[in-house]
Design a protein around this motif. Sequence first.
Motif, PDB file in Angstrom:
ATOM      1  N   SER A  78       0.758  -0.973  -0.042  1.00 45.97           N
ATOM      2  CA  SER A  78       0.009   0.003   0.023  1.00 45.97           C
ATOM      3  C   SER A  78       0.855   1.312   0.115  1.00 45.97           C
ATOM      4  CB  SER A  78      -1.067  -0.186   1.271  1.00 45.97           C
ATOM      5  OG  SER A  78      -1.546   1.275   1.357  1.00 45.97           O
ATOM      6  N   LEU A  79       0.437   2.342  -0.975  1.00 46.41           N
ATOM      7  CA  LEU A  79       0.959   3.615  -0.992  1.00 46.41           C
ATOM      8  C   LEU A  79       0.162   4.767  -0.239  1.00 46.41           C
ATOM      9  CD1 LEU A  79       3.065   3.441  -4.164  1.00 46.41           C
ATOM     10  CD2 LEU A  79       3.971   2.984  -2.022  1.00 46.41           C
ATOM     11  N   LEU A  80      -1.160   4.081   0.098  1.00 49.10           N
ATOM     12  CA  LEU A  80      -1.934   5.022   0.833  1.00 49.10           C
ATOM     13  C   LEU A  80      -2.627   4.577   2.044  1.00 49.10           C
ATOM     14  CD1 LEU A  80      -4.425   6.097  -2.132  1.00 49.10           C
ATOM     15  CD2 LEU A  80      -2.704   7.681  -0.706  1.00 49.10           C
ATOM     16  N   PRO A  81      -2.113   5.154   3.309  1.00 46.10           N
ATOM     17  CA  PRO A  81      -2.548   4.729   4.487  1.00 46.10           C
ATOM     18  C   PRO A  81      -3.896   4.235   4.635  1.00 46.10           C
ATOM     19  CG  PRO A  81      -0.966   6.740   4.850  1.00 46.10           C
ATOM     20  CD  PRO A  81      -1.610   6.507   3.253  1.00 46.10           C
ATOM     21  N   GLU A  82      -4.322   3.573   5.513  1.00 44.51           N
ATOM     22  CA  GLU A  82      -5.743   3.000   5.932  1.00 44.51           C
ATOM     23  C   GLU A  82      -6.531   4.436   6.572  1.00 44.51           C
ATOM     24  OE1 GLU A  82      -5.965  -0.636   7.667  1.00 44.51           O
ATOM     25  OE2 GLU A  82      -5.222  -1.580   6.343  1.00 44.51           O
ATOM     26  N   GLU A  85      -7.157  10.459   8.150  1.00 43.81           N
ATOM     27  CA  GLU A  85      -6.356  11.749   8.304  1.00 43.81           C
ATOM     28  C   GLU A  85      -4.892  11.640   7.622  1.00 43.81           C
ATOM     29  OE1 GLU A  85      -4.593  14.167  12.205  1.00 43.81           O
ATOM     30  OE2 GLU A  85      -6.234  12.888  12.449  1.00 43.81           O
ATOM     31  N   THR A  86      -4.287  10.443   7.804  1.00 45.46           N
ATOM     32  CA  THR A  86      -2.947  10.286   7.282  1.00 45.46           C
ATOM     33  C   THR A  86      -3.016  10.089   5.681  1.00 45.46           C
ATOM     34  OG1 THR A  86      -2.375   9.090   9.148  1.00 45.46           O
ATOM     35  CG2 THR A  86      -0.823   8.941   7.244  1.00 45.46           C
ATOM     36  N   ARG A  87      -4.215   9.580   5.140  1.00 45.70           N
ATOM     37  CA  ARG A  87      -4.465   9.510   3.734  1.00 45.70           C
ATOM     38  C   ARG A  87      -4.736  11.067   3.106  1.00 45.70           C
ATOM     39  NH1 ARG A  87      -7.385   5.096   0.326  1.00 45.70           N
ATOM     40  NH2 ARG A  87      -6.541   3.784   1.997  1.00 45.70           N
ATOM     41  N   PHE A  88      -5.224  11.794   3.861  1.00 45.45           N
ATOM     42  CA  PHE A  88      -5.554  13.113   3.593  1.00 45.45           C
ATOM     43  C   PHE A  88      -4.200  14.044   3.469  1.00 45.45           C
ATOM     44  CE2 PHE A  88      -5.398  17.690   4.989  1.00 45.45           C
ATOM     45  CZ  PHE A  88      -6.073  18.032   3.934  1.00 45.45           C
ATOM     46  N   GLU A  89      -3.200  13.495   4.488  1.00 41.71           N
ATOM     47  CA  GLU A  89      -2.007  14.228   4.542  1.00 41.71           C
ATOM     48  C   GLU A  89      -1.118  13.519   3.441  1.00 41.71           C
ATOM     49  OE1 GLU A  89       1.367  16.585   6.229  1.00 41.71           O
ATOM     50  OE2 GLU A  89      -0.929  16.548   5.965  1.00 41.71           O
ATOM     51  N   VAL A  90      -1.309  12.380   3.043  1.00 44.07           N
ATOM     52  CA  VAL A  90      -0.424  12.027   1.617  1.00 44.07           C
ATOM     53  C   VAL A  90      -1.014  12.875   0.593  1.00 44.07           C
ATOM     54  CG1 VAL A  90      -0.150   9.969   0.218  1.00 44.07           C
ATOM     55  CG2 VAL A  90      -0.174   9.911   2.579  1.00 44.07           C
ATOM     56  N   ARG A  91      -2.413  12.891   0.368  1.00 45.93           N
ATOM     57  CA  ARG A  91      -2.980  13.558  -0.959  1.00 45.93           C
ATOM     58  C   ARG A  91      -2.660  14.927  -0.802  1.00 45.93           C
ATOM     59  NH1 ARG A  91      -8.179   9.994  -0.202  1.00 45.93           N
ATOM     60  NH2 ARG A  91      -7.816   8.531  -1.748  1.00 45.93           N
ATOM     61  N   ARG A  92      -2.414  15.709   0.333  1.00 47.18           N
ATOM     62  CA  ARG A  92      -1.975  17.072   0.476  1.00 47.18           C
ATOM     63  C   ARG A  92      -0.650  17.279  -0.050  1.00 47.18           C
ATOM     64  NH1 ARG A  92       0.722  20.583   3.555  1.00 47.18           N
ATOM     65  NH2 ARG A  92       1.617  19.128   4.866  1.00 47.18           N
ATOM     66  N   ALA A 144      12.704  19.228   5.542  1.00 45.80           N
ATOM     67  CA  ALA A 144      13.410  18.799   6.960  1.00 45.80           C
ATOM     68  C   ALA A 144      12.742  19.114   8.109  1.00 45.80           C
ATOM     69  CB  ALA A 144      14.696  19.910   6.844  1.00 45.80           C
ATOM     70  N   TRP A 145      11.972  19.942   8.142  1.00 44.25           N
ATOM     71  CA  TRP A 145      10.765  20.111   9.048  1.00 44.25           C
ATOM     72  C   TRP A 145       9.834  19.096   9.260  1.00 44.25           C
ATOM     73  CZ3 TRP A 145       5.507  20.648   9.348  1.00 44.25           C
ATOM     74  CH2 TRP A 145       5.015  20.883  10.705  1.00 44.25           C
ATOM     75  N   LEU A 146       9.464  18.732   8.221  1.00 42.84           N
ATOM     76  CA  LEU A 146       8.491  17.508   8.270  1.00 42.84           C
ATOM     77  C   LEU A 146       9.398  16.131   8.518  1.00 42.84           C
ATOM     78  CD1 LEU A 146       6.896  17.728   4.496  1.00 42.84           C
ATOM     79  CD2 LEU A 146       5.848  17.964   6.866  1.00 42.84           C
ATOM     80  N   LEU A 147      10.609  16.071   8.328  1.00 43.06           N
ATOM     81  CA  LEU A 147      11.153  14.750   8.758  1.00 43.06           C
ATOM     82  C   LEU A 147      11.657  14.793  10.155  1.00 43.06           C
ATOM     83  CD1 LEU A 147      13.131  14.170   5.402  1.00 43.06           C
ATOM     84  CD2 LEU A 147      11.321  12.758   6.326  1.00 43.06           C
ATOM     85  N   ASP A 148      11.657  16.038  10.569  1.00 48.02           N
ATOM     86  CA  ASP A 148      12.087  16.235  12.065  1.00 48.02           C
ATOM     87  C   ASP A 148      11.045  15.599  13.128  1.00 48.02           C
ATOM     88  OD1 ASP A 148      14.460  17.507  11.787  1.00 48.02           O
ATOM     89  OD2 ASP A 148      13.956  19.288  11.645  1.00 48.02           O
ATOM     90  N   ASN A 149       9.825  15.659  12.460  1.00 42.71           N
ATOM     91  CA  ASN A 149       8.558  15.207  13.139  1.00 42.71           C
ATOM     92  C   ASN A 149       7.977  13.948  12.810  1.00 42.71           C
ATOM     93  OD1 ASN A 149       7.761  17.818  15.007  1.00 42.71           O
ATOM     94  ND2 ASN A 149       8.641  18.637  12.821  1.00 42.71           N
ATOM     95  N   ARG A 150       8.446  13.294  11.819  1.00 40.37           N
ATOM     96  CA  ARG A 150       7.956  12.181  11.267  1.00 40.37           C
ATOM     97  C   ARG A 150       9.082  11.202  10.567  1.00 40.37           C
ATOM     98  NH1 ARG A 150       3.387  15.223   7.233  1.00 40.37           N
ATOM     99  NH2 ARG A 150       2.295  16.303   8.980  1.00 40.37           N
ATOM    100  N   ARG A 151       8.563   9.877  10.424  1.00 43.31           N
ATOM    101  CA  ARG A 151       9.725   8.895   9.984  1.00 43.31           C
ATOM    102  C   ARG A 151       9.719   9.149   8.602  1.00 43.31           C
ATOM    103  NH1 ARG A 151       9.570   2.281  10.265  1.00 43.31           N
ATOM    104  NH2 ARG A 151      11.398   2.036   9.202  1.00 43.31           N
ATOM    105  N   TRP A 152       8.666   9.426   7.755  1.00 46.48           N
ATOM    106  CA  TRP A 152       8.498   9.691   6.521  1.00 46.48           C
ATOM    107  C   TRP A 152       7.739  10.932   5.955  1.00 46.48           C
ATOM    108  CZ3 TRP A 152      10.927   6.567   2.925  1.00 46.48           C
ATOM    109  CH2 TRP A 152      11.737   5.620   3.412  1.00 46.48           C
ATOM    110  N   VAL A 157       4.961   5.536   7.720  1.00 45.53           N
ATOM    111  CA  VAL A 157       5.093   4.611   6.707  1.00 45.53           C
ATOM    112  C   VAL A 157       5.502   5.143   5.518  1.00 45.53           C
ATOM    113  CG1 VAL A 157       3.835   2.718   7.884  1.00 45.53           C
ATOM    114  CG2 VAL A 157       2.722   4.399   6.262  1.00 45.53           C
ATOM    115  N   MET A 158       6.191   4.749   4.510  1.00 44.97           N
ATOM    116  CA  MET A 158       6.406   5.316   3.178  1.00 44.97           C
ATOM    117  C   MET A 158       5.131   5.136   2.337  1.00 44.97           C
ATOM    118  SD  MET A 158       8.919   3.933   0.108  1.00 44.97           S
ATOM    119  CE  MET A 158       7.563   2.666  -0.128  1.00 44.97           C
ATOM    120  N   SER A 159       4.891   6.388   1.593  1.00 44.97           N
ATOM    121  CA  SER A 159       3.688   6.535   0.982  1.00 44.97           C
ATOM    122  C   SER A 159       3.826   7.320  -0.396  1.00 44.97           C
ATOM    123  CB  SER A 159       3.019   7.261   1.683  1.00 44.97           C
ATOM    124  OG  SER A 159       3.154   8.612   1.881  1.00 44.97           O
ATOM    125  N   LEU A 160       2.852   7.544  -1.115  1.00 48.01           N
ATOM    126  CA  LEU A 160       2.840   7.920  -2.053  1.00 48.01           C
ATOM    127  C   LEU A 160       3.241   9.590  -2.219  1.00 48.01           C
ATOM    128  CD1 LEU A 160       2.004   7.810  -5.236  1.00 48.01           C
ATOM    129  CD2 LEU A 160      -0.308   8.673  -4.844  1.00 48.01           C
TER     130      LEU A 160
END
Length: 221
Positions: A78-82, A85-92, A144-152, A157-160
Amino acid sequence: MNILYHVPLSPFCRKVRLSLAEKKIEVQLVEERYWELDADFLRRNPAGKVPVLKMDGKIFSESSAICEYLEEIHPTPSLLPEDAETRFEVRRLVSWFDDKFHDEVTANLLYERVNRKIHGSGYPVSANVKAGSKAIKFHLDYLAWLLDNRRWLAGDVMSLADFAAAAHFSSLDYICDVDWNRSAAVKDWYATLKSRPAFRSILADNVPGFPQPNHYSNLDF
């Protein structure tokens, strides 16, 4: 055989290529000189844009729509979380890179330095190149700011979202327009991504008139 009509350095094509490769969907790559507005190509996609995917005898266009279609028919991996909220963030974030980053950086650097020469549309506009060189610094700092607060980029998890960003950065890395020393976190993130099997065909790209830089396919930079 599935066919992807593409342009090697197009980040939109690369996003689809990464999704196909990650899901282990075999596809034949056919380079398309879309700017020539060939009649056969326009029949495949009247919008005159790449990528265009021919799969199971059907034609699909628009990179994000293609990626979401692939997610529906090949949900693993999967490249889109279940969760919504996280799926929205991927699309954003996909929209961030395909719209804002594209307009401020890719169009001003890649299109000016490469596309103008390939299309025969003149020399780079220096003001656009300067604007792109300035804008990419802001976007690197945002990553850099995003990755300071998240793994991906979008979460744990890795995503689209990661593929969309890497598609743009890999195209710009081909023409040496990314300062990887600006952020160790961003450099590590990209190194992890380009070490994945899905990246192999992208790292093998060679564009006539633009030789691949020595560092481009080096997994350790």
